[in-house]
Write a protein that holds these residues in place. Sequence first.
Motif, short mmCIF file in Angstrom:
data_model
loop_
_atom_site.label_atom_id
_atom_site.label_comp_id
_atom_site.label_asym_id
_atom_site.label_seq_id
_atom_site.Cartn_x
_atom_site.Cartn_y
_atom_site.Cartn_z
N THR A 1 34.28 43.49 20.45
CA THR A 1 34.63 44.76 19.80
C THR A 1 33.61 45.14 18.75
O THR A 1 33.20 46.31 18.64
N ASN A 2 33.18 44.17 17.96
CA ASN A 2 32.20 44.44 16.92
C ASN A 2 30.91 44.96 17.51
O ASN A 2 30.28 45.88 16.96
N LEU A 3 30.49 44.41 18.65
CA LEU A 3 29.26 44.84 19.29
C LEU A 3 29.40 46.17 20.02
O LEU A 3 28.44 46.93 20.13
N VAL A 4 30.61 46.44 20.51
CA VAL A 4 30.83 47.65 21.31
C VAL A 4 31.10 48.88 20.44
O VAL A 4 30.49 49.94 20.61
N VAL A 5 32.03 48.73 19.48
CA VAL A 5 32.44 49.91 18.68
C VAL A 5 32.27 49.69 17.19
O VAL A 5 32.58 50.58 16.40
N GLY A 6 31.80 48.51 16.78
CA GLY A 6 31.65 48.23 15.35
C GLY A 6 32.96 47.78 14.75
O GLY A 6 34.03 47.90 15.35
N GLY A 7 32.89 47.23 13.55
CA GLY A 7 34.10 46.80 12.85
C GLY A 7 34.60 45.46 13.32
O GLY A 7 33.96 44.74 14.07
N GLY A 8 35.77 45.15 12.88
CA GLY A 8 36.41 43.87 13.16
C GLY A 8 37.58 43.73 12.23
O GLY A 8 37.47 44.07 11.05
N THR A 9 38.69 43.26 12.74
CA THR A 9 39.91 43.28 11.94
C THR A 9 40.37 41.89 11.57
O THR A 9 40.21 41.45 10.45
N VAL A 10 40.90 41.19 12.53
CA VAL A 10 41.55 39.91 12.25
C VAL A 10 40.56 38.87 11.75
O VAL A 10 40.84 38.12 10.83
N SER A 11 39.37 38.81 12.33
CA SER A 11 38.40 37.79 11.94
C SER A 11 38.11 37.85 10.45
O SER A 11 38.08 36.83 9.77
N LEU A 12 37.89 39.05 9.94
CA LEU A 12 37.56 39.18 8.53
C LEU A 12 38.76 38.88 7.66
O LEU A 12 38.62 38.33 6.57
N SER A 13 39.96 39.24 8.10
CA SER A 13 41.14 38.97 7.27
C SER A 13 41.42 37.48 7.18
O SER A 13 41.89 36.99 6.15
N ILE A 14 41.11 36.73 8.24
CA ILE A 14 41.29 35.28 8.19
C ILE A 14 40.29 34.67 7.22
O ILE A 14 40.60 33.80 6.42
N LYS A 15 39.06 35.16 7.29
CA LYS A 15 38.02 34.60 6.45
C LYS A 15 38.21 34.97 4.98
O LYS A 15 37.81 34.22 4.09
N GLY A 16 38.79 36.14 4.72
CA GLY A 16 39.07 36.51 3.35
C GLY A 16 38.02 37.44 2.78
O GLY A 16 36.91 37.56 3.26
N HIS A 17 38.40 38.11 1.72
CA HIS A 17 37.54 39.14 1.13
C HIS A 17 36.29 38.54 0.50
O HIS A 17 35.26 39.19 0.42
N ASP A 18 36.35 37.30 0.02
CA ASP A 18 35.16 36.69 -0.57
C ASP A 18 34.05 36.60 0.45
O ASP A 18 32.87 36.78 0.13
N TYR A 19 34.43 36.34 1.70
CA TYR A 19 33.42 36.26 2.77
C TYR A 19 32.81 37.64 3.01
O TYR A 19 31.61 37.78 3.17
N VAL A 20 33.66 38.66 2.99
CA VAL A 20 33.18 40.00 3.27
C VAL A 20 32.19 40.45 2.20
O VAL A 20 31.21 41.12 2.47
N ARG A 21 32.41 40.04 0.95
CA ARG A 21 31.58 40.50 -0.14
C ARG A 21 30.30 39.70 -0.30
O ARG A 21 29.43 40.07 -1.08
N SER A 22 30.17 38.58 0.40
CA SER A 22 29.01 37.72 0.18
C SER A 22 28.16 37.61 1.43
O SER A 22 28.56 38.01 2.51
N ASP A 23 26.97 37.08 1.26
CA ASP A 23 26.08 36.83 2.39
C ASP A 23 26.20 35.40 2.88
O ASP A 23 25.48 34.98 3.78
N LYS A 24 27.08 34.63 2.27
CA LYS A 24 27.21 33.22 2.64
C LYS A 24 27.94 33.10 3.97
O LYS A 24 28.77 33.92 4.34
N GLU A 25 27.62 32.04 4.69
CA GLU A 25 28.33 31.76 5.93
C GLU A 25 29.76 31.35 5.61
O GLU A 25 30.04 30.70 4.61
#
Length: 411
Positions: A5-29
Amino acid sequence: MINITNLVVGGGTVSLSIKGHDYVRSDKEFTDISRPLIFWNITYRCNLRCIHCYINAVQGLSRDELSTEEALRVVDDAHELRTPLLIISGGEPLIREDILDIMRRAHEYGIKISLSTNGTLISRDWAIKLRELGVQYIGISIDSPIPDVHDKIRGVPGAWDLAIRGIRNAMEVGIPVGIRTTITKLNIDHAHEVVELAHKLGVSRVAFYHLVPSGRGRGIINLIPTPEQLLRFLIRLIDTAKKYPDVEVLTVDNPSDGIVTALLTSNEEGEFMDKLRLVNKMGACSAGRKVMSIYPNGDVYPCQFFNDKPIGNVRRERLTEIWLRPRLNSELVIRLRGRDYGASICMRCPYFKYCGGCRVRAEVLNGDVWSMDPLCTLKALANLWRSGQVNLSPWQVKVVKEFESAVPGMD
């Protein structure tokens, strides 16, 4: 894990919510060698008899499993190792009598918990308990939109209905749910329709697993689809992801899917290279580098499918020691972490760093752990283009020819 989905239409929902907002805000793996994601197969027991079960789960009496005290010590060690996510699986994890105590310890430490289950035991009461213990996500297996096909694969009549009930119960109490589907020749013609089922149920994620011949999976090698079948399935899946952008669609255990999806969904080479940068974050084999697997008897493996090559046992060593300084199969771990495949054909591929293939599948099907993954969908794309069954634009043809010239032995 390739986010289609990310490659086809962009975005991503559940993956980012599992990882948490700290992941979204940082460049860290999200996870790396210092903070591995842990797959914990917590019991050999299961109420189903799935034909592809990589752990050889059993109905009835269990084999040697960690005691409650030993299991709680594993949670302590996982906290010390700073794992970003503990994925609790089985067998069927809800069968284990002390599962709530184990999950409670993890919750008290603030460890994010994900549950991998067949879903058949998730009553409303169970769903409420799991929510109270902070379970962030539940992956439930649905192998076909057709109940009889699912039940045949799962080995028990009525399993589909019970799994759907489990999905609804978990969603009703507010736990994010995803569907997991293992692709075989038995379900590949209709598997993409699981996304439509997820859309109707309100499920926001579907992960399609390529079959890895491990455990009982070694006995059904004849049911592994051909690379060409898998490529056609991937093409259908890309179209399906466009149709249902509310469902996050992923494929698992075939990293070449990321390269092919990026290629087929790009309008020009610059866009392709941009998408490959996304693939670089999500793809490539993670065994022994970013993930580990703990089996019910305490054996630790580079991943849940590499279950003939233990790197230690939590009954004899602390988990941190096993992970950072493995005494068993240490050369394997060093090469996995260094992505050193020796003279492997895979290493000659210009897109190796985005992929690497599945090492378990290469070993079982080719007899060489470092050989080319026999299910490479990029190779299948080249073959189907050569035979006139797939049309590519000139810049896409250039990419395929570069692959062909680097990788010998093309059909």
